[in-house]
Design a protein around this motif. Structure first.
Motif, PDB file in Angstrom:
ATOM      1  N   ASN A 256      39.076  15.581 -17.743  1.00  0.00           N
ATOM      2  CA  ASN A 256      38.836  16.981 -17.391  1.00  0.00           C
ATOM      3  C   ASN A 256      39.507  17.952 -18.359  1.00  0.00           C
ATOM      4  O   ASN A 256      39.923  19.047 -17.992  1.00  0.00           O
ATOM      5  CB  ASN A 256      39.324  17.288 -15.965  1.00  0.00           C
ATOM      6  N   LYS A 257      39.594  17.552 -19.618  1.00  0.00           N
ATOM      7  CA  LYS A 257      40.132  18.431 -20.656  1.00  0.00           C
ATOM      8  C   LYS A 257      39.259  18.339 -21.892  1.00  0.00           C
ATOM      9  O   LYS A 257      38.602  17.325 -22.122  1.00  0.00           O
ATOM     10  CB  LYS A 257      41.583  18.079 -20.998  1.00  0.00           C
ATOM     11  N   ALA A 258      39.276  19.430 -22.685  1.00  0.00           N
ATOM     12  CA  ALA A 258      38.448  19.461 -23.891  1.00  0.00           C
ATOM     13  C   ALA A 258      39.223  20.094 -25.034  1.00  0.00           C
ATOM     14  O   ALA A 258      39.852  21.150 -24.865  1.00  0.00           O
ATOM     15  CB  ALA A 258      37.171  20.250 -23.625  1.00  0.00           C
ATOM     16  N   ASN A 259      39.193  19.415 -26.205  1.00  0.00           N
ATOM     17  CA  ASN A 259      39.754  19.987 -27.425  1.00  0.00           C
ATOM     18  C   ASN A 259      38.663  20.777 -28.143  1.00  0.00           C
ATOM     19  O   ASN A 259      37.498  20.371 -28.152  1.00  0.00           O
ATOM     20  CB  ASN A 259      40.292  18.899 -28.347  1.00  0.00           C
ATOM     21  N   VAL A 260      39.024  21.892 -28.738  1.00  0.00           N
ATOM     22  CA  VAL A 260      38.052  22.752 -29.418  1.00  0.00           C
ATOM     23  C   VAL A 260      38.474  22.960 -30.865  1.00  0.00           C
ATOM     24  O   VAL A 260      39.633  23.311 -31.134  1.00  0.00           O
ATOM     25  CB  VAL A 260      37.930  24.120 -28.715  1.00  0.00           C
ATOM     26  N   ASN A 261      37.547  22.697 -31.777  1.00  0.00           N
ATOM     27  CA  ASN A 261      37.772  22.986 -33.189  1.00  0.00           C
ATOM     28  C   ASN A 261      36.761  24.043 -33.625  1.00  0.00           C
ATOM     29  O   ASN A 261      35.544  23.852 -33.524  1.00  0.00           O
ATOM     30  CB  ASN A 261      37.617  21.718 -34.040  1.00  0.00           C
ATOM     31  N   ILE A 262      37.260  25.201 -34.080  1.00  0.00           N
ATOM     32  CA  ILE A 262      36.400  26.289 -34.541  1.00  0.00           C
ATOM     33  C   ILE A 262      36.115  26.074 -36.019  1.00  0.00           C
ATOM     34  O   ILE A 262      37.009  26.144 -36.853  1.00  0.00           O
ATOM     35  CB  ILE A 262      37.071  27.656 -34.316  1.00  0.00           C
ATOM     36  N   LYS A 263      34.850  25.813 -36.340  1.00  0.00           N
ATOM     37  CA  LYS A 263      34.466  25.561 -37.728  1.00  0.00           C
ATOM     38  C   LYS A 263      33.723  26.776 -38.286  1.00  0.00           C
ATOM     39  O   LYS A 263      32.749  27.241 -37.702  1.00  0.00           O
ATOM     40  CB  LYS A 263      33.567  24.332 -37.812  1.00  0.00           C
ATOM     41  N   ILE A 264      34.222  27.289 -39.405  1.00  0.00           N
ATOM     42  CA  ILE A 264      33.581  28.421 -40.078  1.00  0.00           C
ATOM     43  C   ILE A 264      33.275  27.999 -41.510  1.00  0.00           C
ATOM     44  O   ILE A 264      34.176  27.814 -42.330  1.00  0.00           O
ATOM     45  CB  ILE A 264      34.466  29.678 -40.065  1.00  0.00           C
TER      46      ILE A 264
END
Length: 851
Positions: A256-264
């Motif tokens: 019930n957890k999520a890692n987020v990577n913001i790619k630009i």
């Protein structure tokens, strides 16, 4: 007994009509009408509108539990043409008989008439076809519910549907939703390919919309993408697009957890037939070019004139007709600054606000000679509007003063009158009318007239001897308005000449905030026919006449019917009464009433001179016309006469016998005034809105005045106030409201309204209005009319009722029925619901909503 029988018969008839309506009339055999839908989330029923909006099928709308629109649709003939033709197919002789006295063409046209065709089109359009249960749409509803909960972080959601039969042709759908645990955001990282964007991101991430610990919501990711994109584009990233931002969400090995990577990524662009990429650059403005007379529909743009002014370059096809500063003050794109989207928007907004150009076009070009290839030229194309424009309108009017009236209003606008983007507006108005209530010895049809002229000069800046840029920067879009006006009335009330003058500053401190400062607001009201007072204010005359029948001792004051003669008798009797030349004494209630009537006559018939200054601030959170969840706040502070008193004291003017100063042989008004207005709307979903308004205003006379001029006082009642009372008929306080125009110098008003949809564009409302006016800190001594302390709040009048509104898109037509619910002036002891019936209701007609 007859009335009771009529009511019972009416209720029985309504019951028969309702019972006769068959909701399943147009439900095909083997199909079912969708009677209801239920949604249960984790075992609990929910009426959340956002969740119910996910369904592809909803039951037919209801009004107080009755499917009005469905039954209207069922009343319609779906094939009126066939039905009309069948009348003659089954009876050929009938067509021949009708054709003899109508003609064949008219008989055919009759089939397209309202009674045979139009009424059924109206019923179909106004009504609503039955909602038939469709298993395919039920499956689509299940899929959409899953998608809705998935987008809110419930990745393991389970949705099931169940179809139950209520009657052979009626059914219901139940949806069971098991959300399981929502996913939360864990670590947030960023991978940015362009070094310059990477540096910008370190400052942009100070206020992120996605944070560790927040529940996963797709809308937050979309808003964060827009936030970052706006930040980059407002700090030089000219080519940046939101599509360059991609989210990599990882839930593998997480509970019930999520890692987020913001790619630009880098900038991707098309170069001939190939796609290339390169790091994003931050661009600076190298030049700002302004084309002052651009012609959009022609290729002939030969520049013949140019001016360089403070890092701006102005070009003209013809000779430039504007002072450079008037244009450059509206430009927020500056040489040497980084490119910024918000500067483009602000410039476009300011230029449009000048009202001398059409919507501007702002374009950017890369400077090819720049070796670093990161410079832009800003090109601003302005298309002037016509220097002169003329408008005219006319109206036919009817009011309680005029039985018939015609008005004509011409207006002339002159733009850029002094070559500084100023606008001069000259408007005139003329009205002629007929009133049978006026004395008309010459038997003229048009015996009422009013005419006037107004001039307004607008400057697109603060017109002041010194610079105000540090206090009110040009980003606040400041402007100055100077205006004068004159109006004259004949055979209207006391007949008046009204001279006005105004010097006003306007600016917007923030978006949706406005400020206004009236440096001078001058009004001079001259009554041309004060002797007509008792003809206009008939209730004052009636009250005085009744007293005179008992106490008058001069036979020259009355006519053959023993009624006071206007104006000889009314003035003569009041003078005798107040100088104790009748049997009245100051202790008699009738003496006090004569004194009150006299003071009111002198106040309402005397000339007024007002020199005021005021500051007004307003704020709103309303986004657009369809926004039903907002608030508005407005505050105004006004001071009048203080400057004149200071001048009078300084130059040593003498006071008159009343102890007041005079300017131009006229006592000027002196007072302080404050007003606060607050409006709040709540969107209750499905076009249901709850609206609330509160108003408080007080004007306190001092110095040169002991009362407030009529034009600056308050009244209660009317279509935009307490709708159970006519305008000017409520108050002050708990007085009997016998006068024609009741006013006072303090007002409290509270209104609440529940608005709902009835049928198509027809809407309804239930409302309650509370409020009253009082005299306070002035020369009125009547206890019933004055506000003494908080206990006077018990004299707040309450009106309630219902209304109908029809939305025409560009405005709303409104009818409100107001009923006196609590009348503080009722001396019978029964103040509640005494006149709560249609016979004593007040019908109000208005345009648009009252608040």
């Amino acid at each position: 007994m007859k009335k009771i029988s009529a009511k019972i018969s009416l209720f029985i008839l309504i019951g028969i009509i309702i019972a006769a309506c068959n909701a399943e009339k147009r439900v095909p055999k083997g199909k079912q009408l969708l009677a209801s839908t239920q949604i249960a989330v984790n075992g609990k029923k929910t009426n959340n509108e956002d969740i119910h909006e996910q369904l592809y099928q909803k039951p037919n709308s209801t009004l107080l539990g009755f499917r009005l629109r469905l039954n209207l649709y069922n009343l319609a003939n779906l094939n009126p043409d066939s039905t009309y033709q069948a009348k003659f197919t089954n009876n050929p002789g009938k067509y021949e008989r009708k054709s003899k006295w109508l003609s064949a063409k008219q008989v055919d046209r009759l089939g397209k008439s309202f009674w045979y065709h139009g009424i059924h089109d109206f019923l179909k359009k106004t009504g609503e076809p039955p909602v038939i249960i469709d298993s395919t749409k039920t499956k689509k509803s299940v899929a959409r519910l899953k998608y809705y909960y998935f987008n809110n972080g419930y990745f393991d959601v389970v949705v099931n549907s169940k179809h139950d039969t209520i009657k052979p042709k009626r059914g219901k759908i139940e949806y069971e939703i098991t959300t399981n645990n929502a996913y939360l955001l864990d670590t947030i990282t960023a991978t940015i390919s362009s070094p310059q964007l990477d540096s910008l991101y370190k400052t942009a991430k100070e206020n992120p919309l996605i944070k560790p610990g927040n529940q996963f919501k797709t809308i937050d990711f979309s808003d964060e993408k827009n936030r970052l994109s706006n930040y980059f584009r407002n700090h030089g990233a000219y080519y940046f697009q939101p599509t360059s931002i991609v989210y990599d969400i990882d839930t593998i090995g997480k509970k019930n957890k999520a890692n987020v990577n913001i790619k630009i990524g880098n900038n991707s662009y098309q170069d001939k037939d190939s796609t290339k990429t390169e790091p994003y650059k931050l661009y600076k403005i190298s030049d700002v070019a302004i084309y002052t007379d651009f012609k959009p529909n022609t290729n002939k743009q030969n520049i013949t004139d140019s001016i360089s002014y403070e890092n701006f370059k102005l070009y003209g096809i013809e000779k430039i007709k504007y002072r450079p500063k008037a244009i450059t003050d509206a430009i927020f794109i500056n040489k040497g600054n980084l490119f910024a989207d918000y500067r483009t928007v602000l410039t476009s907004r300011y230029l449009s606000n000048l009202k001398i150009f059409n919507a501007p076009s702002i374009q950017y070009e890369i400077v090819k000679k720049d070796t670093l290839n990161n410079s832009l030229i800003a090109k601003i194309y302005l298309t002037p509007r016509k220097k002169y424009s003329f408008q005219a309108s006319s109206d036919f009017t009817h009011s309680n003063i005029q039985d018939f009236g015609i008005s004509f209003t011409p207006a002339l606008t002159i733009r850029n009158i002094f070559n500084g983007a100023e606008t001069l507006e000259i408007s005139a108005r003329a009205n002629v009318g007929s009133s049978k209530d006026l004395a008309n010895p010459n038997n003229q049809f048009f015996n009422v007239s009013e005419y006037g002229v107004d001039m307004k000069l607008n400057f697109p800046r603060i017109f002041f001897p010194f610079s105000t840029e540090k206090i009110i920067p040009k980003s606040m879009i400041p402007s100055t308005q100077i205006g004068i006006g004159y109006t004259s009335q004949k055979n209207i009330g006391l007949d008046k000449e009204n001279f006005t003058g105004i010097f006003t500053y306007n600016w917007n401190p923030k978006q949706n905030n406005t400020s206004r400062f009236d440096l001078f607001n001058i009004q001079y009201v001259r009554n041309l026919n004060p002797l007509n007072y008792f003809n206009v204010y008939s209730s004052s005359y009636n009250a005085l006449n009744e007293i005179a029948k008992t106490y008058n001792i001069n036979p020259n004051y009355v006519d053959a019917n023993n009624n006071l003669i206007i104006d000889k008798g009314t003035i003569g009797f009041t003078n005798d009464a107040l100088t104790l030349n009748t049997n009245l004494t100051p202790q008699d209630p009738a003496y006090k009433e004569v004194l009150s009537i006299t003071e009111r006559r002198e106040r309402l018939s005397e000339d007024n001179f007002i020199l005021a200054s005021s500051f007004t601030f307003s704020k709103t959170t309303k986004k657009d016309l369809k926004d039903n969840n907002f608030y508005q706040f407005k505050a105004k502070i006004e001071s009048a006469g203080s400057l004149l008193s200071l001048i009078s004291k300084t130059i040593g003017l003498n006071k008159n016998n009343a102890g007041n100063y005079k300017i131009f042989n006229l006592e000027y008004s002196e007072y302080g005034k404050a007003e606060f207005d607050y409006i709040k709307h709540w969107d209750l979903s499905r076009q249901n809105v709850f609206a609330f308004r509160s108003f408080f205003g007080i004007a306190v006379p001092f110095g040169n005045s002991d009362y407030i001029p009529f034009s600056r006082s308050y009244f209660a009642g009317g279509s935009n106030d307490n709708r159970a009372w006519q305008p000017y008929s409520l108050g002050p306080g708990k007085t009997e409201s016998l006068l024609d125009f009741n006013e006072a110098n303090m007002k409290i008003a509270l209104s609440a309204e529940y608005r709902f949809k009835i049928l198509g564009d027809l809407k309804g409302a239930l409302f309650a209005d509370a409020g009253n006016i009082w005299n306070v800190f002035d020369n009125v001594t009547d206890e019933k009319a004055t506000f003494n302390n908080l206990s006077s709040l018990k004299d707040l009048a309450l009106g309630s009722g219902f209304g109908l509104r029809y939305d025409l898109n560009f405005f709303v037509v409104r009818f409100d029925f107001g009923f006196k619910t609590f009348n503080p002036a009722d001396e019978s002891g029964k103040k509640w619901f005494r006149d709560y019936n249609f016979a004593h209701s007040v019908l109000n007609f208005g345009i648009n909503y009252p608040f």
